[in-house]
Design a protein around this motif. Structure first.
Motif, PDB file in Angstrom:
ATOM      1  N   SER B 182       0.827  -1.208   0.000  1.00 12.90           N
ATOM      2  CA  SER B 182       0.000   0.000   0.000  1.00 12.90           C
ATOM      3  C   SER B 182       0.861   1.257   0.000  1.00 12.90           C
ATOM      4  O   SER B 182       0.341   2.363  -0.042  1.00 12.90           O
ATOM      5  CB  SER B 182      -0.922  -0.007   1.215  1.00 12.90           C
ATOM      6  N   SER B 183       2.186   1.102   0.096  1.00 15.77           N
ATOM      7  CA  SER B 183       3.028   2.297   0.044  1.00 15.77           C
ATOM      8  C   SER B 183       4.041   2.139  -1.087  1.00 15.77           C
ATOM      9  O   SER B 183       5.160   1.703  -0.885  1.00 15.77           O
ATOM     10  CB  SER B 183       3.738   2.539   1.381  1.00 15.77           C
ATOM     11  N   SER B 184       3.590   2.480  -2.277  1.00 17.21           N
ATOM     12  CA  SER B 184       4.434   2.362  -3.451  1.00 17.21           C
ATOM     13  C   SER B 184       4.362   3.669  -4.229  1.00 17.21           C
ATOM     14  O   SER B 184       3.296   4.252  -4.389  1.00 17.21           O
ATOM     15  CB  SER B 184       3.926   1.201  -4.300  1.00 17.21           C
ATOM     16  N   THR B 185       5.529   4.162  -4.693  1.00 17.68           N
ATOM     17  CA  THR B 185       5.540   5.408  -5.461  1.00 17.68           C
ATOM     18  C   THR B 185       5.315   5.102  -6.944  1.00 17.68           C
ATOM     19  O   THR B 185       5.400   3.957  -7.372  1.00 17.68           O
ATOM     20  CB  THR B 185       6.896   6.115  -5.314  1.00 17.68           C
ATOM     21  N   ILE B 186       5.046   6.152  -7.714  1.00 24.33           N
ATOM     22  CA  ILE B 186       4.891   6.004  -9.156  1.00 24.33           C
ATOM     23  C   ILE B 186       6.138   5.350  -9.730  1.00 24.33           C
ATOM     24  O   ILE B 186       6.076   4.453 -10.567  1.00 24.33           O
ATOM     25  CB  ILE B 186       4.688   7.374  -9.839  1.00 24.33           C
ATOM     26  N   GLU B 187       7.283   5.798  -9.221  1.00 24.67           N
ATOM     27  CA  GLU B 187       8.568   5.293  -9.710  1.00 24.67           C
ATOM     28  C   GLU B 187       8.657   3.769  -9.571  1.00 24.67           C
ATOM     29  O   GLU B 187       9.081   3.073 -10.488  1.00 24.67           O
ATOM     30  CB  GLU B 187       9.679   5.981  -8.900  1.00 24.67           C
ATOM     31  N   VAL B 188       8.231   3.265  -8.407  1.00 25.50           N
ATOM     32  CA  VAL B 188       8.286   1.819  -8.177  1.00 25.50           C
ATOM     33  C   VAL B 188       7.261   1.108  -9.066  1.00 25.50           C
ATOM     34  O   VAL B 188       7.528   0.032  -9.609  1.00 25.50           O
ATOM     35  CB  VAL B 188       8.040   1.503  -6.685  1.00 25.50           C
ATOM     36  N   GLU B 189       6.101   1.741  -9.237  1.00 25.65           N
ATOM     37  CA  GLU B 189       5.049   1.142 -10.061  1.00 25.65           C
ATOM     38  C   GLU B 189       5.498   1.070 -11.531  1.00 25.65           C
ATOM     39  O   GLU B 189       5.187   0.106 -12.232  1.00 25.65           O
ATOM     40  CB  GLU B 189       3.763   1.968  -9.919  1.00 25.65           C
ATOM     41  N   VAL B 190       6.244   2.082 -11.988  1.00 22.21           N
ATOM     42  CA  VAL B 190       6.783   2.056 -13.353  1.00 22.21           C
ATOM     43  C   VAL B 190       7.672   0.828 -13.527  1.00 22.21           C
ATOM     44  O   VAL B 190       7.549   0.069 -14.487  1.00 22.21           O
ATOM     45  CB  VAL B 190       7.594   3.338 -13.659  1.00 22.21           C
ATOM     46  N   TRP B 191       8.544   0.628 -12.552  1.00 15.94           N
ATOM     47  CA  TRP B 191       9.442  -0.529 -12.596  1.00 15.94           C
ATOM     48  C   TRP B 191       8.642  -1.834 -12.557  1.00 15.94           C
ATOM     49  O   TRP B 191       8.884  -2.751 -13.328  1.00 15.94           O
ATOM     50  CB  TRP B 191      10.412  -0.472 -11.414  1.00 15.94           C
ATOM     51  N   ARG B 192       7.645  -1.894 -11.644  1.00 14.41           N
ATOM     52  CA  ARG B 192       6.868  -3.120 -11.479  1.00 14.41           C
ATOM     53  C   ARG B 192       6.170  -3.486 -12.787  1.00 14.41           C
ATOM     54  O   ARG B 192       6.164  -4.625 -13.224  1.00 14.41           O
ATOM     55  CB  ARG B 192       5.836  -2.936 -10.362  1.00 14.41           C
ATOM     56  N   ARG B 193       5.588  -2.464 -13.437  1.00 14.10           N
ATOM     57  CA  ARG B 193       4.879  -2.742 -14.692  1.00 14.10           C
ATOM     58  C   ARG B 193       5.850  -3.169 -15.784  1.00 14.10           C
ATOM     59  O   ARG B 193       5.597  -4.135 -16.496  1.00 14.10           O
ATOM     60  CB  ARG B 193       4.138  -1.501 -15.156  1.00 14.10           C
ATOM     61  N   ALA B 194       6.932  -2.433 -15.921  1.00 11.53           N
ATOM     62  CA  ALA B 194       7.837  -2.698 -17.037  1.00 11.53           C
ATOM     63  C   ALA B 194       8.549  -4.040 -16.884  1.00 11.53           C
ATOM     64  O   ALA B 194       8.679  -4.787 -17.841  1.00 11.53           O
ATOM     65  CB  ALA B 194       8.861  -1.568 -17.157  1.00 11.53           C
ATOM     66  N   ILE B 195       9.004  -4.329 -15.665  1.00 12.12           N
ATOM     67  CA  ILE B 195       9.843  -5.515 -15.480  1.00 12.12           C
ATOM     68  C   ILE B 195       9.040  -6.717 -14.994  1.00 12.12           C
ATOM     69  O   ILE B 195       9.103  -7.795 -15.555  1.00 12.12           O
ATOM     70  CB  ILE B 195      10.992  -5.200 -14.499  1.00 12.12           C
ATOM     71  N   ARG B 196       8.235  -6.507 -13.957  1.00  8.13           N
ATOM     72  CA  ARG B 196       7.496  -7.637 -13.399  1.00  8.13           C
ATOM     73  C   ARG B 196       6.334  -8.056 -14.287  1.00  8.13           C
ATOM     74  O   ARG B 196       6.087  -9.227 -14.506  1.00  8.13           O
ATOM     75  CB  ARG B 196       6.954  -7.275 -12.000  1.00  8.13           C
ATOM     76  N   LEU B 197       5.574  -7.065 -14.794  1.00  5.20           N
ATOM     77  CA  LEU B 197       4.375  -7.383 -15.560  1.00  5.20           C
ATOM     78  C   LEU B 197       4.589  -7.331 -17.069  1.00  5.20           C
ATOM     79  O   LEU B 197       3.719  -7.732 -17.837  1.00  5.20           O
ATOM     80  CB  LEU B 197       3.223  -6.434 -15.184  1.00  5.20           C
ATOM     81  N   GLY B 198       5.731  -6.784 -17.508  1.00  6.76           N
ATOM     82  CA  GLY B 198       6.007  -6.690 -18.937  1.00  6.76           C
ATOM     83  C   GLY B 198       5.104  -5.712 -19.670  1.00  6.76           C
ATOM     84  O   GLY B 198       4.986  -5.727 -20.888  1.00  6.76           O
ATOM     85  N   ASP B 199       4.461  -4.798 -18.891  1.00  7.77           N
ATOM     86  CA  ASP B 199       3.540  -3.826 -19.487  1.00  7.77           C
ATOM     87  C   ASP B 199       4.289  -2.516 -19.719  1.00  7.77           C
ATOM     88  O   ASP B 199       4.149  -1.555 -18.960  1.00  7.77           O
ATOM     89  CB  ASP B 199       2.347  -3.640 -18.539  1.00  7.77           C
ATOM     90  N   VAL B 200       5.087  -2.472 -20.790  1.00  7.46           N
ATOM     91  CA  VAL B 200       5.961  -1.320 -21.008  1.00  7.46           C
ATOM     92  C   VAL B 200       5.169  -0.051 -21.296  1.00  7.46           C
ATOM     93  O   VAL B 200       5.479   1.025 -20.793  1.00  7.46           O
ATOM     94  CB  VAL B 200       6.970  -1.606 -22.148  1.00  7.46           C
ATOM     95  N   SER B 201       4.089  -0.153 -22.091  1.00  8.09           N
ATOM     96  CA  SER B 201       3.366   1.076 -22.417  1.00  8.09           C
ATOM     97  C   SER B 201       2.637   1.616 -21.187  1.00  8.09           C
ATOM     98  O   SER B 201       2.552   2.827 -20.990  1.00  8.09           O
ATOM     99  CB  SER B 201       2.399   0.842 -23.576  1.00  8.09           C
ATOM    100  N   GLY B 202       2.124   0.728 -20.339  1.00  5.04           N
ATOM    101  CA  GLY B 202       1.511   1.185 -19.085  1.00  5.04           C
ATOM    102  C   GLY B 202       2.548   1.905 -18.228  1.00  5.04           C
ATOM    103  O   GLY B 202       2.274   2.957 -17.636  1.00  5.04           O
ATOM    104  N   ALA B 203       3.754   1.350 -18.175  1.00  9.71           N
ATOM    105  CA  ALA B 203       4.838   1.969 -17.420  1.00  9.71           C
ATOM    106  C   ALA B 203       5.154   3.345 -17.989  1.00  9.71           C
ATOM    107  O   ALA B 203       5.369   4.313 -17.241  1.00  9.71           O
ATOM    108  CB  ALA B 203       6.081   1.084 -17.458  1.00  9.71           C
ATOM    109  N   ALA B 204       5.160   3.451 -19.321  1.00  5.03           N
ATOM    110  CA  ALA B 204       5.485   4.734 -19.963  1.00  5.03           C
ATOM    111  C   ALA B 204       4.446   5.793 -19.605  1.00  5.03           C
ATOM    112  O   ALA B 204       4.790   6.937 -19.306  1.00  5.03           O
ATOM    113  CB  ALA B 204       5.574   4.553 -21.471  1.00  5.03           C
ATOM    114  N   VAL B 205       3.149   5.394 -19.613  1.00  7.03           N
ATOM    115  CA  VAL B 205       2.093   6.350 -19.247  1.00  7.03           C
ATOM    116  C   VAL B 205       2.361   6.884 -17.844  1.00  7.03           C
ATOM    117  O   VAL B 205       2.318   8.092 -17.592  1.00  7.03           O
ATOM    118  CB  VAL B 205       0.701   5.673 -19.289  1.00  7.03           C
TER     119      VAL B 205
END
Lengths: 212, 502
Positions: B182-205
């Motif tokens: 519950s305590s995650s910054t945008i920066e961490v979420e960008v990483w999580r999407r790009a690397i963990r979830l493979g959602d690069v365009s979501g990370a870019a948004v």
């Protein structure tokens, strides 16, 4: 009235004032002159309570104020480099002391207009202090110190840094302002001629007990 | 240079223009949760840092005392610590339930950024004369502070606050170590999407969204930062009494606690004193025969290698940029601003931009070993360019003319004037680039491939494992990394001081 009784001060291990005594009677303008570094500013800062004494006393209207903090001494000071508040306009600067004294707004505004007129700056209230000329800034500094009607006014080389013509004109103006308000004034300067022009009585600091 | 900063940035924006990705990300509740957390924790971190930091800052700005330089230098050393290292230290200090989550993140941000407040306010002029004037006009100590000092120091406080907000808002390493779901910054979420979830365009948004919010905040606060005409530096006076150093002592204790705790933590395992962490220092085995999949010694050499390559890259690219800026006029100003971009844009975004750019058909260099040092170099370039540009600008134009009239050829005239002014800032910039590279975690998280992890990556993984001996080993590695970065920064600082002495 103001009395300084055998005051000694050391700054950074150097004795600057050594048993200095001086008296200014009510309404009198006394000028103290001496070379730079002779302790003139220190003398004023002692009276204002900005510098602590090693020994001796300062009395204002017969009351020993040596241990009283600056803001309760009823001592106004005009600084050599004016020290106008850059975050306040001219009126804001002049009314500062009145605000500190808890004077009500209407009365404050009237007093500000009155002192500004007295120093020849009618209508300058809204001006930004950074737009003032050298002479105007000095007038504002004087007005600001006079506004709360201090018991004693201290002036630290208040006319230094002006060109000769303006200096002499302002000296005459200031003399008449101080006369008109009847303010007890201690004025220090390196300029003996200025001292004699402005003051009722002028004395050399070296005769008073300075170490320089 | 354009290829490394501008193209990735443009690619990043283009990939967000995909309507599906945009609406997908903006319609996601999780995204707004993360934006909200980033915002409020950054505001709280900033407020707490400023409120705590302003007291020692005022003491440092007014007075000279023994240990003044050590205090400022020490805070700066904490500020340049790798994020993962400081977060590890904070984790050791905080008791069980507080060691993870929003409060831990905020504590780490405060400790980190105290240096920003103290340094910014300490060089701002303190209106000593105006305070005296106010006192002769009847202002009490409190009235002087509220009516004169605070309004005049406010612009410096606001600019410090803007920097602290920027760092806290885009915080990555601290949040990876100390944050929870519950305590995650945008920066961490960008990483999580790009690397963990493979959602690069979501990370870019998300990373573009982050830049937009940052820009808005900085535009608003830049209006508060306008100085009120105080100039020069105030004279330092002796300390009026030992009690007045209390804020300095308190903040020094606060800032050094995580580091001390880290060393302590490296000697503890299974609830007692133990050398296990240091004995296992280079080991990659969980128990004989069972491997961890993380090789600390390989990571150490990967880190050193990255630091060397990134430093060379940053100095070469930065040096070229400085040369161009010094030769060209107005267009140079644009380049100058463009190169500062990585400072404000955050390391993860830099990594993501490079990832997108070099993952396309034409430049398929995604798997190259040099992607990590390249990312480090882009993050470090501003540290090389800014001081160097300042040095070049400080060379009077007539100096070159004087050299020319004395018979120097144009190249030689440039070399003996501008070239001479550049050498020291470039060398200091090289040192900083090395320190940045050693601790870099954000861009690295996006660019590193398994098998070539750097030290911060390994430390973060070790801390995430349960089991006392991993923790202790992670702490031991963190101590080594901290020592290396601090050594570099102290050396740079000493060396700069030498120059002043001559």
């Amino acid at each position: 009235m103001l009395a300084v009784e055998s005051v000694s001060v050391s700054l950074a291990g150097r004795r600057v004032l050594d048993g200095l005594s001086l008296e200014v009677t009510a309404g009198e303008v006394v000028a103290v002159f001496g070379p730079s570094g002779s302790g003139k500013s220190t003398l004023l800062r002692v009276v204002a309570g900005l510098v602590d004494v090693d020994s001796g006393r300062v009395l204002v209207d017969g009351v020993d104020v040596t241990a009283v903090p600056t803001h309760r001494r009823s001592v106004g000071m005009v600084f050599q480099d004016e020290q106008l508040f850059p975050h306040r306009d001219v009126a804001g600067n002049v009314s500062f002391g009145l605000e500190m004294a808890g004077v009500e707004r209407g009365e404050r505004e009237a007093r500000v207009a009155e002192v500004l007129a007295a120093v020849g700056l009618d209508g300058f209230g809204g001006r930004d202090v950074s737009t003032l000329s050298g002479g105007e800034a000095k007038r504002v500094a004087l007005a600001r110190s006079l506004a709360p009607r201090p018991t004693v006014l201290l002036a630290d080389e208040p006319l230094t840094g002006l060109d000769a013509d303006l200096h002499d004109r302002l000296a005459v103006d200031v003399r008449s302002v101080l006369r008109a308000s009847g303010t007890t004034t201690l004025w220090v300067t390196h300029d003996r001629a200025e001292a004699e022009l402005v003051a009722d009585r002028s004395v050399s600091l070296l005769d008073l007990g300075s170490r320089a | 240079m354009v290829a490394l900063v501008v193209v990735p940035a443009v690619n990043l924006v283009i990939s967000t223009l995909d309507a599906g990705a945009l609406s997908g990300a903006l319609g996601d509740e999780r995204v707004w949760e993360v934006v909200w957390f980033s915002l409020w924790q950054a505001v709280v971190s900033t407020a707490v840092t400023v409120v705590i930091g302003v007291w020692p800052a005022m003491v440092v700005a007014r007075h000279r005392f023994r240990g003044r330089a050590v205090f400022i230098g020490g805070l700066t050393a904490v500020f340049v610590l790798p994020t993962v290292v400081l977060a590890a230290g904070v984790q050791v200090v905080l008791p069980g339930e507080w060691a993870r989550g929003a409060s831990a993140v905020i504590v780490a941000h405060v400790v980190f950024n105290l240096a920003v407040v103290v340094r910014t306010v300490a060089v701002a002029p303190v209106p000593v004369g105006l305070e005296d004037a106010a006192r002769t006009l009847g202002a009490s100590r409190m009235q002087v502070a509220l009516r004169v000092t605070l309004p005049l120091v406010a612009p410096a406080l606001w600019s410090a606050a803007a920097v602290v907000f920027l760092f806290s808002f885009t915080s990555f390493g601290v949040v990876r170590v100390l944050g929870d779901l519950s305590s995650s910054t945008i920066e961490v979420e960008v990483w999580r999407r790009a690397i963990r979830l493979g959602d690069v365009s979501g990370a870019a948004v998300l990373s573009v969204l982050q830049v937009v919010v940052l820009a808005a905040v900085l535009v608003v606060t830049s209006r508060m930062q306008r100085s009120r005409g105080l100039r020069g530096r105030s004279m330092l006076s002796p300390v009026p009494g030992a009690w007045s150093l209390a804020p300095v002592v308190a903040v020094a204790a606060l800032a050094s606690t995580p580091l001390v705790a880290l060393v302590w933590g490296s000697f503890r395992s299974d609830g007692g004193f133990s050398l296990a962490g240091w004995r296992a220092f280079g080991s990659d085995e969980i128990r004989p025969g069972l491997r961890l999949g993380l090789d600390p010694l390989a990571a150490l050499s990967a880190s050193l290698m990255s630091a060397v390559v990134a430093t060379v890259l940053a100095v070469v690219l930065g040096g070229l940029a400085v040369a161009v800026i010094s030769v060209t006029g107005r267009s140079g100003a644009w380049l100058d601003a463009g190169l500062a971009l990585p400072l404000g844009v955050s390391a993860v975004t830099v990594g993501l931009g490079l990832l997108i750019t070099f993952d396309s058909g034409v430049f398929d260099w995604r798997a190259s070993w040099w992607m990590v040092p390249l990312g480090h170099a882009v993050v470090a370039v501003p540290f090389v360019v800014r001081p160097a540009v300042a040095a070049v600008r400080s060379v009077p134009g007539d100096l070159r003319a004087a050299a020319a009239t004395l018979g120097a050829s144009p190249v030689r005239a440039w070399w003996v004037t501008v070239g001479a002014a550049l050498r020291r800032p470039l060398a200091a910039g090289a040192g900083l680039a090395a320190a940045v590279s050693l601790g870099e975690f954000g861009a690295t998280s996006l660019l590193s491939r398994s098998g070539s992890e750097t030290l911060p990556v390994v430390i973060e993984r070790m801390l995430a494992r349960t089991g006392g001996s991993f923790r202790a080993q992670g702490h031991a590695l963190a101590v080594v990394l901290a020592a290396a970065t601090m050594l570099i920064v102290v050396l740079i600082d000493r060396w700069r001081d030498d120059r002043v002495g001559h």
